[in-house]
Design an enzyme around this catalytic site. Structure first.
Site, PDB file in Angstrom:
ATOM      1  N   ILE A   1       0.843  -1.202   0.000  1.00  0.00           N
ATOM      2  CA  ILE A   1       0.000   0.000   0.000  1.00  0.00           C
ATOM      3  C   ILE A   1       0.880   1.255   0.000  1.00  0.00           C
TER       4      ILE A   1
ATOM      5  N   ASP B   1      11.775   3.444   5.323  1.00  0.00           N
ATOM      6  CA  ASP B   1      11.399   2.025   5.289  1.00  0.00           C
ATOM      7  C   ASP B   1      12.587   1.173   5.707  1.00  0.00           C
TER       8      ASP B   1
ATOM      9  N   SER C   1       2.455  -6.856   8.573  1.00  0.00           N
ATOM     10  CA  SER C   1       1.064  -6.847   8.100  1.00  0.00           C
ATOM     11  C   SER C   1       0.442  -8.225   7.867  1.00  0.00           C
TER      12      SER C   1
ATOM     13  N   THR D   1      -6.392  -0.960  10.033  1.00  0.00           N
ATOM     14  CA  THR D   1      -7.107  -2.065   9.404  1.00  0.00           C
ATOM     15  C   THR D   1      -8.484  -2.306  10.028  1.00  0.00           C
ATOM     16  N   ASP D   2      -9.371  -2.920   9.250  1.00  0.00           N
ATOM     17  CA  ASP D   2     -10.689  -3.287   9.803  1.00  0.00           C
ATOM     18  C   ASP D   2     -10.585  -4.459  10.785  1.00  0.00           C
ATOM     19  N   GLU D   3      -9.427  -5.142  10.793  1.00  0.00           N
ATOM     20  CA  GLU D   3      -9.306  -6.333  11.659  1.00  0.00           C
ATOM     21  C   GLU D   3      -9.356  -5.976  13.146  1.00  0.00           C
TER      22      GLU D   3
ATOM     23  N   TYR E   1      -1.616  -9.928  15.093  1.00  0.00           N
ATOM     24  CA  TYR E   1      -1.541  -8.793  14.163  1.00  0.00           C
ATOM     25  C   TYR E   1      -2.593  -7.739  14.504  1.00  0.00           C
TER      26      TYR E   1
ATOM     27  N   ALA F   1      -4.339  -7.355  17.187  1.00  0.00           N
ATOM     28  CA  ALA F   1      -4.173  -6.794  18.541  1.00  0.00           C
ATOM     29  C   ALA F   1      -3.077  -5.726  18.531  1.00  0.00           C
TER      30      ALA F   1
ATOM     31  N   LYS G   1      -2.230  -3.876  15.920  1.00  0.00           N
ATOM     32  CA  LYS G   1      -2.753  -2.702  15.208  1.00  0.00           C
ATOM     33  C   LYS G   1      -3.750  -1.945  16.106  1.00  0.00           C
TER      34      LYS G   1
ATOM     35  N   ASN H   1      -7.031  -5.122   0.809  1.00  0.00           N
ATOM     36  CA  ASN H   1      -6.614  -4.515  -0.458  1.00  0.00           C
ATOM     37  C   ASN H   1      -6.122  -5.590  -1.428  1.00  0.00           C
TER      38      ASN H   1
ATOM     39  N   TYR I   1      -7.627 -22.259   3.265  1.00  0.00           N
ATOM     40  CA  TYR I   1      -7.697 -22.578   4.686  1.00  0.00           C
ATOM     41  C   TYR I   1      -9.113 -23.029   5.051  1.00  0.00           C
TER      42      TYR I   1
ATOM     43  N   ASN J   1     -13.685 -16.850   0.405  1.00  0.00           N
ATOM     44  CA  ASN J   1     -12.375 -17.147  -0.192  1.00  0.00           C
ATOM     45  C   ASN J   1     -12.497 -18.119  -1.361  1.00  0.00           C
TER      46      ASN J   1
ATOM     47  N   ARG K   1      -6.407 -21.568   9.454  1.00  0.00           N
ATOM     48  CA  ARG K   1      -5.589 -20.610  10.222  1.00  0.00           C
ATOM     49  C   ARG K   1      -6.083 -20.620  11.679  1.00  0.00           C
TER      50      ARG K   1
HETATM   51  P1  NAD Z   1       3.403  -4.533   3.653  1.00  0.00           P
HETATM   52  O1  NAD Z   1       3.775  -5.650   4.575  1.00  0.00           O
HETATM   53  O2  NAD Z   1       3.275  -4.805   2.205  1.00  0.00           O
HETATM   54  O3  NAD Z   1       4.469  -3.343   3.815  1.00  0.00           O
HETATM   55  C1  NAD Z   1       4.941  -2.920   5.051  1.00  0.00           C
HETATM   56  C2  NAD Z   1       6.140  -2.018   4.800  1.00  0.00           C
HETATM   57  O4  NAD Z   1       6.596  -1.552   6.075  1.00  0.00           O
HETATM   58  C3  NAD Z   1       7.323  -2.738   4.132  1.00  0.00           C
HETATM   59  O5  NAD Z   1       7.879  -1.918   3.134  1.00  0.00           O
HETATM   60  C4  NAD Z   1       8.296  -2.935   5.280  1.00  0.00           C
HETATM   61  O6  NAD Z   1       9.656  -2.972   4.867  1.00  0.00           O
HETATM   62  C5  NAD Z   1       8.002  -1.720   6.147  1.00  0.00           C
HETATM   63  N1  NAD Z   1       8.370  -1.922   7.555  1.00  0.00           N
HETATM   64  C6  NAD Z   1       8.064  -3.005   8.334  1.00  0.00           C
HETATM   65  N2  NAD Z   1       8.588  -2.844   9.561  1.00  0.00           N
HETATM   66  C7  NAD Z   1       9.216  -1.642   9.561  1.00  0.00           C
HETATM   67  C8  NAD Z   1       9.943  -0.910  10.554  1.00  0.00           C
HETATM   68  N3  NAD Z   1      10.120  -1.400  11.782  1.00  0.00           N
HETATM   69  N4  NAD Z   1      10.454   0.292  10.229  1.00  0.00           N
HETATM   70  C9  NAD Z   1      10.290   0.796   8.974  1.00  0.00           C
HETATM   71  N5  NAD Z   1       9.630   0.146   7.998  1.00  0.00           N
HETATM   72  C10 NAD Z   1       9.095  -1.061   8.293  1.00  0.00           C
HETATM   73  O7  NAD Z   1       2.081  -3.920   4.252  1.00  0.00           O
HETATM   74  P2  NAD Z   1       0.788  -3.384   3.490  1.00  0.00           P
HETATM   75  O8  NAD Z   1      -0.090  -4.519   3.190  1.00  0.00           O
HETATM   76  O9  NAD Z   1       1.191  -2.443   2.442  1.00  0.00           O
HETATM   77  O10 NAD Z   1       0.103  -2.568   4.690  1.00  0.00           O
HETATM   78  C11 NAD Z   1       0.466  -1.214   4.939  1.00  0.00           C
HETATM   79  C12 NAD Z   1      -0.357  -0.669   6.093  1.00  0.00           C
HETATM   80  O11 NAD Z   1      -1.740  -0.756   5.775  1.00  0.00           O
HETATM   81  C13 NAD Z   1      -0.190  -1.476   7.386  1.00  0.00           C
HETATM   82  O12 NAD Z   1      -0.228  -0.565   8.457  1.00  0.00           O
HETATM   83  C14 NAD Z   1      -1.399  -2.398   7.421  1.00  0.00           C
HETATM   84  O13 NAD Z   1      -1.741  -2.709   8.743  1.00  0.00           O
HETATM   85  C15 NAD Z   1      -2.438  -1.513   6.757  1.00  0.00           C
HETATM   86  N6  NAD Z   1      -3.520  -2.218   6.045  1.00  0.00           N
HETATM   87  C16 NAD Z   1      -3.231  -3.183   5.120  1.00  0.00           C
HETATM   88  C17 NAD Z   1      -4.279  -3.784   4.401  1.00  0.00           C
HETATM   89  C18 NAD Z   1      -4.026  -4.828   3.347  1.00  0.00           C
HETATM   90  O14 NAD Z   1      -4.980  -5.422   2.851  1.00  0.00           O
HETATM   91  N7  NAD Z   1      -2.787  -5.094   2.957  1.00  0.00           N
HETATM   92  C19 NAD Z   1      -5.604  -3.403   4.662  1.00  0.00           C
HETATM   93  C20 NAD Z   1      -5.854  -2.425   5.639  1.00  0.00           C
HETATM   94  C21 NAD Z   1      -4.801  -1.825   6.311  1.00  0.00           C
HETATM   95  O1  DAU Z   2      -8.738  -6.773   6.460  1.00  0.00           O
HETATM   96  C1  DAU Z   2      -7.546  -6.087   6.244  1.00  0.00           C
HETATM   97  C2  DAU Z   2      -6.369  -7.037   6.369  1.00  0.00           C
HETATM   98  O2  DAU Z   2      -6.369  -7.854   5.204  1.00  0.00           O
HETATM   99  C3  DAU Z   2      -5.039  -6.319   6.521  1.00  0.00           C
HETATM  100  O3  DAU Z   2      -5.039  -5.595   7.713  1.00  0.00           O
HETATM  101  C4  DAU Z   2      -3.881  -7.317   6.512  1.00  0.00           C
HETATM  102  O4  DAU Z   2      -2.647  -6.628   6.567  1.00  0.00           O
HETATM  103  C5  DAU Z   2      -3.942  -8.122   5.230  1.00  0.00           C
HETATM  104  O5  DAU Z   2      -2.916  -9.094   5.213  1.00  0.00           O
HETATM  105  C6  DAU Z   2      -5.321  -8.795   5.080  1.00  0.00           C
HETATM  106  O6  DAU Z   2      -5.490  -9.855   6.072  1.00  0.00           O
HETATM  107  P1  DAU Z   2      -6.147 -11.267   5.721  1.00  0.00           P
HETATM  108  O7  DAU Z   2      -5.709 -12.253   6.712  1.00  0.00           O
HETATM  109  O8  DAU Z   2      -7.606 -11.118   5.484  1.00  0.00           O
HETATM  110  O9  DAU Z   2      -5.441 -11.509   4.272  1.00  0.00           O
HETATM  111  P2  DAU Z   2      -4.809 -12.822   3.606  1.00  0.00           P
HETATM  112  O10 DAU Z   2      -4.553 -12.512   2.168  1.00  0.00           O
HETATM  113  O11 DAU Z   2      -3.682 -13.366   4.407  1.00  0.00           O
HETATM  114  O12 DAU Z   2      -6.005 -13.867   3.685  1.00  0.00           O
HETATM  115  C7  DAU Z   2      -7.256 -13.602   3.061  1.00  0.00           C
HETATM  116  C8  DAU Z   2      -8.173 -14.757   3.382  1.00  0.00           C
HETATM  117  O13 DAU Z   2      -7.699 -15.926   2.692  1.00  0.00           O
HETATM  118  C9  DAU Z   2      -8.200 -15.141   4.841  1.00  0.00           C
HETATM  119  O14 DAU Z   2      -9.509 -15.570   5.189  1.00  0.00           O
HETATM  120  C10 DAU Z   2      -7.226 -16.320   4.945  1.00  0.00           C
HETATM  121  C11 DAU Z   2      -7.365 -16.981   3.598  1.00  0.00           C
HETATM  122  N1  DAU Z   2      -6.144 -17.625   3.061  1.00  0.00           N
HETATM  123  C12 DAU Z   2      -4.990 -16.924   3.053  1.00  0.00           C
HETATM  124  C13 DAU Z   2      -3.827 -17.468   2.547  1.00  0.00           C
HETATM  125  C14 DAU Z   2      -2.530 -16.692   2.537  1.00  0.00           C
HETATM  126  C15 DAU Z   2      -6.228 -18.907   2.525  1.00  0.00           C
HETATM  127  O15 DAU Z   2      -7.297 -19.555   2.507  1.00  0.00           O
HETATM  128  N2  DAU Z   2      -5.082 -19.455   2.006  1.00  0.00           N
HETATM  129  C16 DAU Z   2      -3.886 -18.790   2.003  1.00  0.00           C
HETATM  130  O16 DAU Z   2      -2.860 -19.364   1.530  1.00  0.00           O
END
Ligand code: NAD
Ligand code: DAU
Length: 350
Positions: A13, A34, A86, A131-133, A156, A158, A160, A186, A213, A255, A287
């Site tokens: 993101i 970063d 994340s 996050t919504d989690e 995770y 907890a 956040k 996302n 899962y 899923n 999971r």
């Molecule tokens: P990501 O894991 O892809 O990226 C995290 C970035 O943070 C990486 O570039 C990593 O190198 C950097 N980082 C990690 N620890 C660090 C530290 N101690 N100091 C400096 N940099 C550090 O994560 P993402 O999926 O892009 O998520 C970004 C943010 O959005 C997070 O706060 C996550 O909780 C939130 N978020 C993610 C999603 C999602 O679906 N991915 C949804 C809602 C909210």
């Molecule tokens: O809701 C926002 C969150 O979404 C963010 O805060 C997190 O950073 C982001 O990782 C994401 O969390 P999820 O746990 O929902 O995402 P993930 O892609 O890991 O898993 C999506 C769903 O798919 C979840 O129900 C678990 C399932 N899953 C995941 C993996 C990796 C599987 O069934 N098989 C898999 O191999």
């Protein structure tokens, strides 16, 4: 005019947010801090890294001395805080890494901003991306609103939730000008292939099993990552200080239905016979503590700031698959670990 400390800009993101701000606001200075953990990849930013309003700093958000130095050097007027651990599965095996970065790191950033701004908060913004989690798990009905009580259930979520509480504590205790947003799942380009969608795209390309899962009945609300970045832009500029905004796609999928849709679109794009990729679906152990359903009510953001998702899911997922098919080198570099050499080649030898 802002000088912005954007954390975690090399992640999924964060890279989209960095690209949006660097391109859209040439008069803003963006410093991307970063640590480049396994999830940070500077190849995500090659198209904008040469721009004069962009600077990259490799460093850790828990390093308070570094933060103090950066605040002085760049005179930040805003923080866009995206850095985090994340991935839920990793938090189950290594919870302390999540406490360290997400709780201690966020608290260190808050403290550095408080010290540097020293009560002169006019025009300053500390924007925390969450996050919504944090709201926990829904049953088959209902949505998360900004007033839903926190009920995080994984290390995770907890961590956040803790970081969100610290941000609000700084607002109430020190009048820190904070804004928060809590977003749903996302998807899109540059998504690290440990998460469900990019993992399945990678495995379908390579004819590897698609691990589902449990029974695959868990539900997520998916939003195209550029729409998330647009929402952050709107909240950053127009949102109210001290407020939280939920961001979501109104786009719920189990899923298993999602993975079947991926298989269908990829069979078509790869010229495979219909049904080929679905045969790769493999049900695996669930999971631990797997949240059943997330779904966001984003009415506040729509009514107050006029934001809505721009892409329908079928179009967004098609765009995403096309990106992965056209960027096999990115995927190969990430899955082979080669991307970690980019920093060395690009920065350490300079
Ligand atoms: P990501 O894991 O892809 O990226 C995290 C970035 O943070 C990486 O570039 C990593 O190198 C950097 N980082 C990690 N620890 C660090 C530290 N101690 N100091 C400096 N940099 C550090 O994560 P993402 O999926 O892009 O998520 C970004 C943010 O959005 C997070 O706060 C996550 O909780 C939130 N978020 C993610 C999603 C999602 O679906 N991915 C949804 C809602 C909210
Ligand atoms: O809701 C926002 C969150 O979404 C963010 O805060 C997190 O950073 C982001 O990782 C994401 O969390 P999820 O746990 O929902 O995402 P993930 O892609 O890991 O898993 C999506 C769903 O798919 C979840 O129900 C678990 C399932 N899953 C995941 C993996 C990796 C599987 O069934 N098989 C898999 O191999």
């Amino acid at each position: 005019m802002h000088s912005i400390l954007l954390t975690g800009g090399a992640g999924f993101i964060g890279s989209h947010l960095t690209r949006l701000f660097v391109n859209k606001y040439p008069n803003y200075k963006i410093v991307n801090l970063d640590k480049l953990t396994y999830a940070g990849n500077l190849e995500n930013l090659t198209d904008i890294e040469h721009l004069p309003n962009y600077t990259f700093v490799k460093g850790d958000i828990t390093d308070l001395e570094l933060l103090r130095k950066l605040f002085k050097e760049h005179q930040f007027t805003a923080v866009l805080h995206c850095a985090a651990e994340s991935h839920v599965d990793r938090s189950i095996t290594d919870p302390l890494a999540f406490v360290t970065t997400n709780v201690l790191g966020t608290s260190s950033l808050l403290l550095a901003a408080k010290e540097y701004w020293a009560g002169k908060y006019e025009g300053k913004i500390f924007y925390h991306i969450s996050t919504d989690e944090v709201y926990g798990s829904l049953g088959e009905e209902g949505f998360f609103t900004e007033d839903t009580a926190y009920d995080p259930r994984s290390p995770y979520s907890a961590s956040k939730a803790s970081s969100d509480h610290m941000v609000r504590a700084f607002y109430h205790t020190y009048q820190m000008p904070v804004k928060l947003s809590n977003c749903s799942n996302n998807y899109g380009p540059y998504h690290f292939p440990e998460k469900l969608i990019p993992l399945c795209i990678h495995n379908i390309i390579n004819n590897k099993p698609l691990p589902i899962y449990g029974k695959g009945e868990n539900v997520r609300d998916w939003l195209f990552v550029e729409d998330h970045a647009r929402a952050i832009d709107v909240i950053f500029h127009k949102g109210k200080i001290g407020e939280t905004y939920n961001i979501g796609g109104h786009n719920e999928w189990t899923n298993i239905a999602l993975v079947k849709e991926l298989c269908r679109q990829m069979d078509e794009k790869l010229g495979r016979e219909e049904g080929t990729s679905e045969k790769l679906i493999t049900y695996v152990k669930d999971r631990a503590g797997h949240d059943l359903r997330y779904a966001i009510d984003a009415t506040k953001l729509k009514d107050e700031l006029g934001w809505m998702p721009s892409l329908q899911f079928e179009e967004g997922i098609s765009k995403t698959i096309d990106w992965y098919l056209q960027n096999k080198k990115w995927l190969d570099d990430v899955t082979s670990g080669n991307y970690q050499k980019y920093y060395e080649a690009q920065y350490e030898k300079r």
